[in-house]
Write an enzyme that holds these catalytic residues in place. Structure first.
Site, short mmCIF file in Angstrom:
data_model
loop_
_atom_site.label_atom_id
_atom_site.label_comp_id
_atom_site.label_asym_id
_atom_site.label_seq_id
_atom_site.Cartn_x
_atom_site.Cartn_y
_atom_site.Cartn_z
N GLN A 65 -10.27 -3.82 -3.28
CA GLN A 65 -11.58 -3.40 -2.80
C GLN A 65 -12.68 -3.75 -3.80
O GLN A 65 -13.79 -4.11 -3.44
CB GLN A 65 -11.58 -1.89 -2.52
CG GLN A 65 -12.89 -1.38 -1.94
CD GLN A 65 -13.15 -1.90 -0.54
OE1 GLN A 65 -12.29 -1.78 0.32
NE2 GLN A 65 -14.33 -2.46 -0.30
N ASP A 108 -17.05 7.45 -1.78
CA ASP A 108 -15.84 7.35 -0.97
C ASP A 108 -15.62 8.73 -0.33
O ASP A 108 -16.27 9.71 -0.71
CB ASP A 108 -14.66 6.96 -1.88
CG ASP A 108 -13.38 6.62 -1.13
OD1 ASP A 108 -13.41 6.48 0.10
OD2 ASP A 108 -12.33 6.49 -1.80
N ARG A 155 -13.65 -8.49 1.91
CA ARG A 155 -12.22 -8.29 1.64
C ARG A 155 -11.47 -9.58 1.99
O ARG A 155 -10.56 -9.99 1.26
CB ARG A 155 -11.67 -7.11 2.48
CG ARG A 155 -12.21 -5.75 2.10
CD ARG A 155 -11.75 -5.31 0.72
NE ARG A 155 -10.31 -5.28 0.60
CZ ARG A 155 -9.52 -4.27 0.98
NH1 ARG A 155 -10.05 -3.17 1.48
NH2 ARG A 155 -8.21 -4.34 0.81
N ARG A 171 0.89 -1.18 0.00
CA ARG A 171 0.00 0.00 0.00
C ARG A 171 0.92 1.21 0.00
O ARG A 171 1.63 1.45 0.98
CB ARG A 171 -0.92 0.00 1.22
CG ARG A 171 -1.61 1.34 1.41
CD ARG A 171 -2.73 1.29 2.43
NE ARG A 171 -3.91 0.61 1.89
CZ ARG A 171 -5.12 0.67 2.42
NH1 ARG A 171 -5.34 1.40 3.51
NH2 ARG A 171 -6.14 0.03 1.88
N HIS A 196 -7.39 0.90 -6.42
CA HIS A 196 -7.62 0.07 -5.23
C HIS A 196 -8.33 -1.21 -5.69
O HIS A 196 -9.51 -1.43 -5.38
CB HIS A 196 -8.47 0.84 -4.22
CG HIS A 196 -8.48 0.24 -2.84
ND1 HIS A 196 -7.72 -0.85 -2.48
CD2 HIS A 196 -9.18 0.59 -1.72
CE1 HIS A 196 -7.94 -1.15 -1.21
NE2 HIS A 196 -8.83 -0.30 -0.73
N CYS A 247 -16.27 1.87 0.57
CA CYS A 247 -15.13 1.02 0.93
C CYS A 247 -14.75 1.14 2.40
O CYS A 247 -14.10 0.26 2.95
CB CYS A 247 -13.95 1.34 0.04
SG CYS A 247 -13.34 3.04 0.18
N1 NVA Z 1 -9.83 6.82 -1.43
C1 NVA Z 1 -9.49 6.36 -0.10
C2 NVA Z 1 -9.75 4.90 0.04
C3 NVA Z 1 -9.48 4.34 1.42
C4 NVA Z 1 -9.71 2.87 1.51
C5 NVA Z 1 -8.04 6.69 0.18
O1 NVA Z 1 -7.20 6.51 -0.70
O2 NVA Z 1 -7.74 7.13 1.30
N1 CP Z 2 -11.27 -0.06 2.47
C1 CP Z 2 -10.00 -0.15 2.89
O1 CP Z 2 -9.06 -0.39 2.12
O2 CP Z 2 -9.86 0.01 4.23
P1 CP Z 2 -8.50 0.18 5.04
O3 CP Z 2 -7.91 1.50 4.65
O4 CP Z 2 -8.92 0.11 6.47
O5 CP Z 2 -7.56 -0.95 4.66
#
Ligand code: NVA
Ligand code: CP
Length: 300
Positions: free
Chosen positions: A133, A218, A286, A103, A130, A258
């Protein structure tokens, strides 16, 4: 040595593989068997440049369920955070583990890492995509409503990593995607264009919701954009998923997010906590969808 199979984007799998993976995820969810340990002794390295609840726990629990284990690696206490080159990190880490999940902020970090990794690399979220997800979101839709082919999905809000992965899902699973984002926050034009007529852009959330079988949104400010919160609250104020927006969709439309969510910003509390919301199934999936992914990448 054969080159490893990576999962950086939904486009790394074929449409048929995604459908099979979703069915496998549903099967794994419904038939948990403690003796089924296809990854016994195998190790997943997990590198997190950003926070996570769902991604970390689902990958770690999934590996443990399958008889393997996972190692949590933070740049704060590994040499990655002190500037060790991605190439060296990828070669070294992949020589010791059986798969790696990353990540990262910058999407190029994951693609660069995959270039030098001798084991499968999984994208656990970047600024661009992502995909994990979306495996869970699609599993959730299939469980509640059956195949999503030919259905209409509405994305309301930021044209961000989640929105881009919804576009890739529309390509792979052949559904229509109606996107409503404010000016200045539209999804990447090349990604939109790659989906052809499957994707339509709207400026009004209510209009985009017309005929929807699923509405997803989101946060307005993603991880790393917290300093833009106030600016974004202004830009996105007409892009909340309210009950009025849901009422413009089909009567049996589902709501997904998500998570984590900000009630009263991108979604009204009555929607996310209401009858049409499937957010907790989506989060649980997930685990199941990623177990099916780990099986596909690590066992075949
Ligand atoms: N768009 C959000 C998704 C979190 C799971 C982010 O990147 O923070
Ligand atoms: N939806 C998602 O990826 O959640 P986290 O940021 O908690 O991993």
């Amino acid at each position: 040595m054969n080159s490893p199979r990576h999962f950086i984007s939904l486009l790394d799998l074929t449409s048929a593989e995604i459908r099979t993976l979703i069915q496998r995820a549903i099967e794994l969810k419904n038939t948990r068997h403690p003796d089924f340990q296809p990854l016994k002794g195998q190790v997943l390295g997990m590198i997190f440049e950003k926070s996570s609840t769902r991604t970390r726990i689902s990958f770690e629990a999934g590996m443990t369920n399958f008889g393997g284990s996972a190692i949590f690696l933070s740049p704060r206490d590994t040499q990655l955070g002190r500037g060790e080159p991605i190439k060296d990190s990828a070669k070294v880490i992949s020589s010791m583990v059986d798969a790696i999940m990353l990540r990262t902020n910058d999407h190029a970090t994951v693609t660069e890492f995959a270039k030098y990794s001798s084991v499968p690399v999984i994208n656990g979220l970047t600024d661009l995509l992502h995909p994990c997800q979306l495996l869970a979101d699609m599993q959730t839709y299939f469980e509640h409503r059956g195949d999503i082919q030919g259905k209409t999905v509405t994305w309301i809000g930021d044209g961000n990593n989640m929105c881009h992965s919804y576009i890739n899902a529309a390509i792979q699973l052949d559904f229509n995607l109606q996107i409503a984002s404010p000016n200045g926050y539209l999804p990447d034009a090349d990604i939109v264009n790659s989906a052809g007529s499957r994707v339509q852009l709207f400026s009004s959330a209510k209009q985009a919701a017309n005929g929807a079988d699923l509405i997803a949104t989101d946060v307005w400010a993603s991880m790393g954009q917290e300093h833009e919160q106030q600016l974004r609250e202004q830009a996105f104020k007409d892009y909340q998923v309210t009950q009025e927006v849901m009422d413009n969709a089909n009567a049996n439309a589902l709501f997904m997010h998500c998570l984590p969510a900000h009630r009263g910003e991108e979604v009204a509390a009555e929607v996310i906590d209401g009858q049409q919301s499937v957010i907790y199934d989506e989060a649980e999936n997930r685990l199941h969808a990623q177990k099916a992914l780990l099986e596909l990448l690590m066992c075949t």
